[in-house]
Write a protein that holds these residues in place. Sequence first.
Motif, PDB file in Angstrom:
ATOM      1  N   CYS A   4       0.822  -1.226   0.000  1.00 13.93           N
ATOM      2  CA  CYS A   4       0.000   0.000   0.000  1.00 13.93           C
ATOM      3  C   CYS A   4       0.853   1.272   0.000  1.00 13.93           C
ATOM      4  N   ALA A   6      -0.024   3.996   1.179  1.00 13.98           N
ATOM      5  CA  ALA A   6      -0.267   4.758   2.402  1.00 13.98           C
ATOM      6  C   ALA A   6       0.251   4.063   3.648  1.00 13.98           C
ATOM      7  N   CYS A   7       0.107   2.718   3.716  1.00 17.38           N
ATOM      8  CA  CYS A   7       0.416   2.058   4.993  1.00 17.38           C
ATOM      9  C   CYS A   7       1.365   0.868   4.853  1.00 17.38           C
ATOM     10  N   CYS A  45      -6.427  -1.621  -0.328  1.00 22.78           N
ATOM     11  CA  CYS A  45      -5.732  -1.970   0.908  1.00 22.78           C
ATOM     12  C   CYS A  45      -6.790  -2.296   1.951  1.00 22.78           C
ATOM     13  N   CYS A  48      -6.019   0.098   5.379  1.00 16.65           N
ATOM     14  CA  CYS A  48      -6.378   1.528   5.458  1.00 16.65           C
ATOM     15  C   CYS A  48      -7.426   1.941   4.431  1.00 16.65           C
TER      16      CYS A  48
HETATM   17 ZN    ZN Z   1      -3.037   0.835   3.274  1.00 17.93          ZN
END
Ligand code: ZN
Length: 408
Positions: A4, A6-7, A45, A48
Amino acid sequence: MPTCLACSKPVIPWISFGKMPIANGFLTPDQVADEPRYELEVGRCQACTLVQLTQLVEREKMFHAHYAFFSSTSTRMAAHFEQFASGAKTKYLADAADPFVVELGSNDGIMLRHFAQAGIRHLGIEPSANVAQAARDRGVRTTVEFFETELARRIVTSDGRADLIYGANVMCHLPYLHSVADGIRELLHPRGVLIFEDPYLGDIVEKTSYDQIYDEHASYFSLASVSYIFGQHGLEVIDVEALATHGGSMRYTLAHRGARPVTAAVQELRAREEQLRLHEHATFEQLRERIYRSRTELHALLTRLRAEGKRVVGYGATSKSTTVTNFCGLTPDLVEFISDTTPVKQGKLSPGAHIPVRPYADFASRYPDYALLFAWNHAEEILAKESAFIAAGGRFIVYVPTVRVMEP
Ligand code: ZN
Ligand code: SAH
Ligand code: TMP
């Protein structure tokens, strides 16, 4: 398994469009043999919720000195940005002694020119040199660079902190989200606001507008994913506003955590996202089925019209149309050419499908039976000026939210 943006957790693949050309890679016939193609796949994801591309095209291959998208081709968008600029001046800059406005992806200066004209300190960050030059020609101060933490720090040193940081249809282009969010945290004045707007995941789900998916769009944001990403960098969503632009967008306003009150609209959107089930994979499995059905129906409609001897011309060689033409197998025998007002696209071939792109005059001087509205996101503006086409018996075909011939 891709991870991901973002995470860093694993991303579950959701839909693959196969090998796609660069969405804005309009080309000449001699470039066809070397046309690059990249896997276009979207995943989710589960940690998140961010919906995102699982493979990315190098940014220098998309944003360069021959970038094909000039923002000022739409008069409605010009009006949209003028309204934004005047609203932001009174709402967010009135208290600042010597306000400073930074825009990411400022393109040809469509928005920042209003600050330039008002004599307000500003800086546009625009890596595509040709559109940046168009902005400079309008008196908009512009740096030809990609935004990231390091540039943010340099701007703090040269100009100080920004009272307003803005980005339209650009945040979703930036896959290195943490560098961006961190740069914004450093660049943003303690009382400043970050405002950005992008096509909204909820609209993509509701309208089956899968053509928002192409190489430049790394992320498909929702309030949930935006809150998560920027929350990790001390920034908080304080307001949200749904916009009609680009087929359904969301404008997010953020500030340093605790610096400004959070409006009721944020809680309302959170509840709406629950209702839309944006956090559930089943929502996306159903969307995938609707996308496949849309492809079958569009191809069948165009095949039938060809059998009936009708002329179909594309209207607007949008980046989105690259996904539609390639995914749905639209060839030049189904779509004769695409009309577009952008000079750098005219005389070229559309990416992948190689449908000729021609000036608007070729449409207007000999109307086809049908105009396939690739620029459906500008439908209001286009329908308002094409009454003569309709009066002559012409009809628009749209595929969002469903495939249909529009009744006059
Ligand atoms: Zn994520
Ligand atoms: N804001 C304009 C342009 C959107 S197109 C509008 O809404 O009409 C996206 C723009 O972002 C392009 O001009 C592209 O060159 C620019 N861009 C791409 N990557 C960027 C980055 N890392 N930093 C800043 N701008 C970027
Ligand atoms: P966009 O959907 O990414 O904003 O791109 C719109 C494209 O459509 C751009 O290439 C300009 C073109 N266009 C026309 O040809 N005629 C029009 O009336 C409008 C609004 C856009």
